[in-house]
Design an enzyme around this catalytic site. Structure first.
Site, PDB file in Angstrom:
ATOM      1  CB  SER A  14      -0.960   0.004   1.190  1.00  0.00           C
ATOM      2  OG  SER A  14      -0.262  -0.090   2.419  1.00  0.00           O
ATOM      3  CG  ASN A 103      12.796   0.874   6.804  1.00  0.00           C
ATOM      4  OD1 ASN A 103      12.028   0.290   6.043  1.00  0.00           O
ATOM      5  ND2 ASN A 103      12.831   0.633   8.107  1.00  0.00           N
ATOM      6  CG  HIS A 105      10.000   0.857  12.694  1.00  0.00           C
ATOM      7  ND1 HIS A 105      10.130  -0.494  12.471  1.00  0.00           N
ATOM      8  CD2 HIS A 105       9.620   0.991  13.989  1.00  0.00           C
ATOM      9  CE1 HIS A 105       9.866  -1.151  13.587  1.00  0.00           C
ATOM     10  NE2 HIS A 105       9.547  -0.273  14.520  1.00  0.00           N
ATOM     11  CG  ASP A 146      13.774  -1.065  12.686  1.00  0.00           C
ATOM     12  OD1 ASP A 146      13.546  -0.780  11.504  1.00  0.00           O
ATOM     13  OD2 ASP A 146      13.218  -2.006  13.292  1.00  0.00           O
TER      14      ASP A 146
END
Length: 206
Positions: A14, A103, A105, A146
């Site tokens: 998505s 990225n 998170h 992360d």
């Protein structure tokens, strides 16, 4: 010069579709390819529907062989965006695209991050911890899960009685609202690879 983006996704896709829609018609940015480590990922269907090339790969192609790095370079990719990609990026790609991999998170790092922390696992951890807020973190990618430099965070309240599903809905809204825009901001900085001046930190509330 057109900046070519590769998006890596493992699941629904998505965020990939939102990013592709955001840059559709932009003469300066091209979503050039989708990579997925999951042959059944719905992200691949989205790519097909959007007319965006897609590459499915396995662990050997990513970690042992240089197949994916070679493909990225052959496609003249400038930036990599991880949008729900669950594997660690290997050293050869990190080196080639230093400070050019982003990225997202679904929590306020450094809380609720690390290996195995993705999707509903994160939102359930937020509820279990009794947190009164959650949010998203967009960061540069390094060799650890992360732990890369934070570029942007946006927050949302976690209200008494909220379920993990309620938190997930709020997080998705933040992702859709902010991720494409933050990518665009980083592209506009036009930093050469290896330049650490991408640092920036913003916070907003949903």
């Amino acid at each position: 010069m057109i900046k070519r983006i590769a998006i890596f996704a493992s699941g629904n896709g998505s965020n990939f579709q939102r990013i592709a829609g955001y840059f559709a018609g932009n003469a300066d940015v091209e979503i050039a390819v989708l990579y997925s480590n999951h042959p059944e990922a719905y992200a691949l269907t989205r790519a097909k529907n959007l007319g965006i090339p897609a590459v499915v790969f396995d662990r050997n192609q990513l970690y042992t062989a240089a197949d994916i790095l070679n493909d990225l370079q052959a496609r003249k990719i400038d930036w990599i965006v991880l949008a729900g990609f669950l594997w660690l990026v290997p050293e050869n790609i990190l080196t080639a695209y230093r400070d050019h991999i982003l990225n997202i998170h679904p929590a306020l790092l450094p809380k609720h991050g690390g290996k195995g922390m993705y999707g509903m696992r994160v939102h359930e951890a937020v509820i279990t911890a009794g947190d009164t807020e959650s949010g998203i973190t967009i960061h540069l990618v390094n060799e650890y899960y992360d732990e890369g430099l934070v570029i942007f965070q946006a927050c949302c309240p976690v209200l008494p009685g909220d379920t993990a599903e309620d938190v997930a809905h709020k997080i998705h809204e933040l992702e859709y609202a902010h991720f494409p825009r933050v990518i665009a901001e980083q592209l506009s900085k036009n930093n050469p690879a290896g330049n650490n001046s991408l640092q920036g930190y913003h916070e907003s509330y949903f």
